[in-house]
Design a protein around this motif. Structure first.
Motif, PDB file in Angstrom:
ATOM      1  N   UNK A  70      54.512  30.741  24.347  1.00 24.35           N
ATOM      2  CA  UNK A  70      54.429  31.689  25.456  1.00 24.35           C
ATOM      3  C   UNK A  70      55.579  31.482  26.430  1.00 24.35           C
ATOM      4  N   UNK A  71      55.893  30.217  26.720  1.00 25.40           N
ATOM      5  CA  UNK A  71      56.987  29.936  27.659  1.00 25.40           C
ATOM      6  C   UNK A  71      58.310  30.493  27.149  1.00 25.40           C
ATOM      7  N   UNK A  72      58.587  30.314  25.864  1.00 27.17           N
ATOM      8  CA  UNK A  72      59.833  30.833  25.300  1.00 27.17           C
ATOM      9  C   UNK A  72      59.859  32.353  25.332  1.00 27.17           C
ATOM     10  N   UNK A  90      65.194  32.754  26.297  1.00 27.60           N
ATOM     11  CA  UNK A  90      66.494  32.060  26.333  1.00 27.60           C
ATOM     12  C   UNK A  90      67.507  32.743  25.416  1.00 27.60           C
ATOM     13  N   UNK A  91      68.760  32.742  25.835  1.00 29.14           N
ATOM     14  CA  UNK A  91      69.790  33.497  25.102  1.00 29.14           C
ATOM     15  C   UNK A  91      70.500  32.665  24.051  1.00 29.14           C
ATOM     16  N   UNK A  92      70.419  31.334  24.152  1.00 30.94           N
ATOM     17  CA  UNK A  92      71.115  30.498  23.175  1.00 30.94           C
ATOM     18  C   UNK A  92      70.361  29.186  23.001  1.00 30.94           C
ATOM     19  N   UNK A 119      67.319  27.377  25.255  1.00 31.34           N
ATOM     20  CA  UNK A 119      66.007  27.116  24.652  1.00 31.34           C
ATOM     21  C   UNK A 119      65.668  25.631  24.726  1.00 31.34           C
ATOM     22  N   UNK A 120      66.649  24.782  24.450  1.00 31.54           N
ATOM     23  CA  UNK A 120      66.411  23.336  24.465  1.00 31.54           C
ATOM     24  C   UNK A 120      66.130  22.803  25.857  1.00 31.54           C
ATOM     25  N   UNK A 121      66.424  23.585  26.887  1.00 26.77           N
ATOM     26  CA  UNK A 121      66.167  23.150  28.254  1.00 26.77           C
ATOM     27  C   UNK A 121      64.726  23.405  28.683  1.00 26.77           C
ATOM     28  N   UNK A 122      63.991  24.184  27.881  1.00 32.43           N
ATOM     29  CA  UNK A 122      62.610  24.497  28.244  1.00 32.43           C
ATOM     30  C   UNK A 122      61.697  23.317  27.942  1.00 32.43           C
ATOM     31  N   UNK A 135      63.476  28.282  15.910  1.00 31.74           N
ATOM     32  CA  UNK A 135      62.816  28.987  17.016  1.00 31.74           C
ATOM     33  C   UNK A 135      63.723  30.061  17.615  1.00 31.74           C
ATOM     34  N   UNK A 136      65.012  29.748  17.755  1.00 33.97           N
ATOM     35  CA  UNK A 136      65.916  30.760  18.305  1.00 33.97           C
ATOM     36  C   UNK A 136      66.050  31.934  17.337  1.00 33.97           C
TER      37      UNK A 136
END
Length: 396
Positions: free
Chosen positions: A250-252, A257-259, A263-266, A281-282
């Motif tokens: 849900x958070x993603x 996220x664009x890259x 995404x890895x910062x979430x 995931x991306x």
């Protein structure tokens, strides 16, 4: 298992010792207590990782179906034609059926407890109340796919069938005393012959926290992430929540996220395991972003049946009035018979009948509709007239 408290009724005493070398070995007799241990929360599959059995004259047997490759033909033959005693049978019967194990006759102690009017029907609660013993708690939520299984886990598993037949006998007498044994036998047979649940059309919509999603595009992102996770979980036989929790899906979808760096910062995606999978995931998010408008999921799930009851007053006031009248009347019938109202008549069947009543709402017409909907004879006898009157109710 610990001894019963002072003054509590004792369980059946153990059998006397053998009469000596010349005594004939005991022969298995009577019902067989059956239980399973799965690895829910750890594995994708719902297979049985341990099967426990206990029968008079045979003692307790613990079977590892994994070590046997799922081939239990001798056990299938030995149990043919016997009555099985399970607690909450609907939880165990599907994984037992995968092993070729299907009861000829069933007694469900949890269902029996409900029909007898006990408010709390957990196995330990019923054993303590009716037999006077306390079952030690411990490993029910453990990873039963682990090998080798620790001795204390095996002891815990064996205790689940230790007193099950004794509990069955006490509950049978209580049901007879209340005049409900025939009801129970109908319920047991319905549980024994029930088909396996149909797969949900859109299981991804049950993602925890999906209420945070505001747009079809975000829904598409949740769906794509869910499907990617499900494929990985199935391939590795790991519970999906251990691959990636629902909260991360849900958070993603919300953050979009664009890259890979974003995404890895979430949260969650920062972990080492998720960093290795970031491309998966991306990729799912990018596939969702590339969908056309006509390919996006609808904001609300299409229901197979009536809409949620809290919307009835706006959509169909007459149906809402019928449902309110039915619920009140059925609750009174349930209380008069010391039954949970959901065991008197399935709530989904009540909703469907009130939303779209049969053309003939006489007691006979309602009885036919209930029978077609899967209601048992005893349920129809108790509810058809009451429900017929409720279906005639008009909004004020």
């Amino acid at each position: 298992m610990v001894p019963p408290p002072a003054g509590a009724p004792a369980a059946r005493p153990p059998p006397p010792p053998p009469g000596g070398p010349a005594a004939a070995p005991p022969r298995p007799t009577g019902p067989v207590a059956v239980d399973t241990e799965r690895a829910s929360g750890y594995r994708y599959s719902q297979r049985a990782y341990l099967v426990q059995l206990r029968r008079e004259g045979a003692g307790t047997v613990l079977v590892d179906p994994i070590a046997l490759g799922g081939r239990l033909d001798p056990l299938v033959e030995a149990l043919d034609g016997t009555e099985w005693v399970l607690h909450a049978a609907s939880q165990d019967l599907p994984c037992l059926a995968e092993l070729g194990l299907r009861p000829s006759v069933l007694f469900d102690t949890e269902l029996a407890g409900r029909l007898a009017g006990f408010e709390r029907v957990a196995l330990g609660t019923l054993v303590e109340r009716l037999l006077g013993y306390r079952l030690e708690k411990g490993h029910g939520a453990a990873d039963w796919s682990r090998r080798p299984l620790p001795t204390d886990w095996l002891n815990y598993a064996a205790l689940d069938v230790e007193l099950l037949v004794e509990l069955r006998d006490v509950l049978e007498q209580e049901l007879k005393r209340q005049g409900k044994l025939e009801w129970a036998l109908e319920e047991f047979e319905a549980a024994r012959t029930a088909p396996l649940p149909r797969p949900r059309a859109e299981p991804w919509r049950r993602t925890s926290g999906i209420h945070r999603i505001r747009s079809p595009r975000q829904l598409a992102a949740v769906r794509a992430l869910w499907e990617a996770r499900d494929a990985l979980a199935r391939e590795r036989d790991i519970a999906p929540g251990r691959v990636l929790p629902d909260s991360a899906l849900v958070e993603a979808a919300v953050r979009n996220p664009s890259d890979e760096a974003a995404l890895s910062a979430l949260p969650v995606f920062r972990g080492r395991a998720q960093r290795r999978m970031v491309g998966v995931w991306l990729g799912a998010l990018q596939r969702a972003a590339a969908l056309t408008r006509t390919e996006l999921p609808e904001p609300s799930q299409q229901h197979d049946g009536p809409p949620p009851a809290n919307r009835w007053a706006d959509k169909d006031p007459a149906a809402a009035a019928r449902l309110a009248a039915a619920r009140t009347a059925l609750t009174a019938v349930a209380e008069a018979n010391t039954l949970p109202v959901e065991n008197l008549l399935l709530p989904d069947l009540v909703r469907r009948t009130c939303w779209q009543p049969p053309a003939d709402i006489s007691p006979e017409g309602v009885a036919a509709a209930l029978r077609e909907g899967g209601a048992r004879n005893w349920q129809i006898a108790l509810t058809a007239t009451t429900l017929s009157e409720a279906l005639a109710h008009q909004p004020t």
